[in-house]
Design a protein around this motif. Structure first.
Motif, PDB file in Angstrom:
ATOM      1  N   THR A   1       0.827  -1.210   0.000  1.00 33.85           N
ATOM      2  CA  THR A   1       0.000   0.000   0.000  1.00 33.85           C
ATOM      3  C   THR A   1       0.864   1.263   0.000  1.00 33.85           C
ATOM      4  O   THR A   1       0.530   2.245  -0.668  1.00 33.85           O
ATOM      5  CB  THR A   1      -0.936   0.014   1.214  1.00 33.85           C
TER       6      THR A   1
ATOM      7  N   ARG B   1       3.665   5.708  -5.665  1.00 34.80           N
ATOM      8  CA  ARG B   1       3.643   5.705  -7.130  1.00 34.80           C
ATOM      9  C   ARG B   1       2.523   6.581  -7.672  1.00 34.80           C
ATOM     10  O   ARG B   1       2.708   7.313  -8.657  1.00 34.80           O
ATOM     11  CB  ARG B   1       3.475   4.272  -7.636  1.00 34.80           C
ATOM     12  N   LYS B   2       1.366   6.540  -7.017  1.00 37.37           N
ATOM     13  CA  LYS B   2       0.244   7.365  -7.442  1.00 37.37           C
ATOM     14  C   LYS B   2       0.567   8.851  -7.275  1.00 37.37           C
ATOM     15  O   LYS B   2       0.234   9.675  -8.134  1.00 37.37           O
ATOM     16  CB  LYS B   2      -1.004   6.986  -6.645  1.00 37.37           C
TER      17      LYS B   2
ATOM     18  N   MET C   1       2.246   1.658  -3.592  1.00 37.37           N
ATOM     19  CA  MET C   1       1.221   2.112  -4.532  1.00 37.37           C
ATOM     20  C   MET C   1       0.854   3.571  -4.286  1.00 37.37           C
ATOM     21  O   MET C   1       0.636   4.332  -5.238  1.00 37.37           O
ATOM     22  CB  MET C   1      -0.016   1.217  -4.417  1.00 37.37           C
TER      23      MET C   1
END
Length: 287
Positions: A273, A279-280, A276
């Motif tokens: 999590t 990265r977002k 991610m």
């Protein structure tokens, strides 16, 4: 026949070539293009174009981020309080996968470190099934452990008022919904809301703490109510384990048996999590 005498070289020099002068600025024209030139040709050209939005964002200081709770340049107290909240978040993430491991070691260890409800129920079950003279030590220790960082959110409310509530409530739609409910509870009941927040599911006590700090409640009074509520709440879990008895103890033993596997799953979940999310955010900045 006498030749006309040539003028003595250098006796009548052209002012355009006189040392220390600039033919462009002296005559106001460019001798090559014969176009008029205004001002000094050697002066730097001023750029009248307005900076772009990205350039303006780069010029802003880090503390001008609208997602931060203060207004203007932060003081030393602002920085210390914000750092404390950040470290508290890191502490919670690190402790999350360690909870089942601590339970596998001993319920008393888990109670002292985290104030866990499961630890309280297990100690209550042990009290019902055998001699457990130190149950009251675990009860008090778990209650104190549960409130050890609550003063930070009271301090944040005292420093930044409603701004810190908006920051905490703006992380997601769910956070905004529960944050609004916590603020309504604190606004309506005041001091008793500190106690009620322990027993109403999904109500963030941090927002209640920030609210009472904002309205001027003394830290001593807030911590006294908070400790009383923690004692009652942890005591109820211990009493629940005491009433259930042996089945509660068996359930805790099963949880402890698979604690290491659960810890591994939690570590993988936190890593994935976090990756991610990072990265977002990177993709959002690039776009």
């Amino acid at each position: 026949m006498s030749q006309p005498s040539e003028p003595v070289r250098g006796s009548h020099e052209d002012p355009a070539t006189e040392p220390g002068t600039d033919p462009i600025t002296e005559h106001g024209t460019d001798p090559i293009t014969e176009r008029p030139v205004e001002g000094n040709a050697d002066a730097p050209v001023e750029d009248d174009t307005e900076p772009t939005a990205s350039e303006q964002a780069e010029k802003k200081e880090w503390w001008e981020d609208p997602n931060l709770p203060w207004q203007g340049e932060p003081t030393r107290a602002d920085k210390l309080c914000w750092l404390s909240i950040a470290l508290l978040g890191v502490y919670g993430i690190v402790l999350l996968p360690l909870r089942p491991i601590l339970l596998g070691l001993d319920s008393y260890v888990l109670a002292f470190v985290t104030g866990s409800n499961i630890a309280m129920a297990d100690i209550g079950a042990k009290l019902a099934t055998g001699h457990e003279p130190w149950w009251w030590v675990a009860w008090i220790a778990a209650s104190l452990t549960s409130i050890k960082f609550d003063w930070i959110f009271w301090w944040a409310g005292k420093l930044w008022g409603h701004n810190i509530i908006k920051v905490m409530s703006g992380r997601s739609k769910w956070a905004a919904k529960t944050g609004a409910a916590a603020e309504r509870l604190a606004r309506r009941f005041g001091g008793p809301a500190i106690f009620l927040a322990w027993f109403i599911p999904f109500i963030p006590g941090a927002i209640v703490a920030a609210f009472v700090g904002d309205v001027g409640m003394k830290l001593r009074r807030y911590m006294a109510i908070d400790l009383f509520a923690a004692l009652v709440y942890r005591g109820l879990w211990m009493y629940l384990g005491f009433r259930i008895g042996e089945p509660a103890k068996d359930l805790v033993n099963v949880i402890a048996r698979y604690a290491n596997y659960f810890a591994i799953v939690m570590l993988v979940f936190i890593f994935v999590t976090s990756f991610m999310r990072a990265r977002k955010q990177q993709q959002a900045r690039a776009s």
